[in-house]
Design an enzyme around this catalytic site. Sequence first.
Site, PDB file in Angstrom:
ATOM      1  N   ASP A  12     -26.018  44.176   3.309  1.00 51.49           N
ATOM      2  CA  ASP A  12     -24.879  45.247   3.615  1.00 51.49           C
ATOM      3  C   ASP A  12     -24.628  46.601   3.854  1.00 51.49           C
ATOM      4  O   ASP A  12     -25.517  47.096   3.246  1.00 51.49           O
ATOM      5  CB  ASP A  12     -23.002  44.723   2.371  1.00 51.49           C
ATOM      6  CG  ASP A  12     -22.080  44.674   2.712  1.00 51.49           C
ATOM      7  OD1 ASP A  12     -21.664  44.940   4.068  1.00 51.49           O
ATOM      8  OD2 ASP A  12     -21.904  45.225   0.910  1.00 51.49           O
ATOM      9  N   ASP A  14     -20.935  49.063   3.367  1.00 49.02           N
ATOM     10  CA  ASP A  14     -20.331  49.744   2.608  1.00 49.02           C
ATOM     11  C   ASP A  14     -20.363  48.819   1.002  1.00 49.02           C
ATOM     12  O   ASP A  14     -20.151  47.547   1.158  1.00 49.02           O
ATOM     13  CB  ASP A  14     -18.513  48.773   3.074  1.00 49.02           C
ATOM     14  CG  ASP A  14     -17.584  49.919   4.045  1.00 49.02           C
ATOM     15  OD1 ASP A  14     -18.608  51.445   4.600  1.00 49.02           O
ATOM     16  OD2 ASP A  14     -16.355  50.312   4.302  1.00 49.02           O
TER      17      ASP A  14
END
Length: 250
Positions: A12, A14
Amino acid sequence: MSSRKNVLFLFDVDGTLTKPRQVISEDLKSFILEQVKARVAVGLVSGSDYVKIVEQMSGEQVTNQFDYVFCENGVMQYRNGELKSTQSILKHVGETRLQKLINFALGYMSKLELPAKRGNFIEFRSSMINICPVGRSCSQVERDQFSKYDIEHKVRQTFVDALKQQFPDYGLTFALGGQISVDVFPTGWDKTYCLGHVADAKYDEIHFFGDKTDIGGNDYEIYNDARTIGHKVTSPDDTKEQLRKCLNIA
């Protein structure tokens, strides 16, 4: 890279490789591309579009060094900066239903009283709609302010519950996206979508690193998928530490 293990590490962006909407640090960037990539294949999977991912990875030169870049949960697939495949939420859901959803969301947000409200409350992407109560035009200070307020008052979770109640038969998933928004996408178009793109590679293991792994978070499905080994992280620094342990890097 022939000495690499037949293993894929998916990240991922963020909260995992960067602070929310910030740029990856030079230290973590070098660590992943020089040390981690020497040992395993690496890929990015984010709800954001390609432009935002490139921005957070500090440019296309860096982004294109990842073996895979899966934008908008993998519904848009890039390799070496080239778009390989894409899907359209508009074609999937239809204009009439999308407008009803957008009108409801705008009406709901118009009644919210928050520490700040700015602009760009609805962002239409190829594979999803991103809904942001504070407005994506907010400053970093306003973003952090809203995030703290949201943790206390559950603004986004209450919004998600209202959307689910209002549109139970639309075949859509409503998930907390990043730090300030809600992602809306066809059910099944979560981050597990990207796993179909790598099935032919027949990796021995696929590891996923993400921070929004609880129910309702946009990392939940891929973190819990039987095809992946999930790693819950709390920050980019934690990601680096977990990578060190996984790969026995001193």
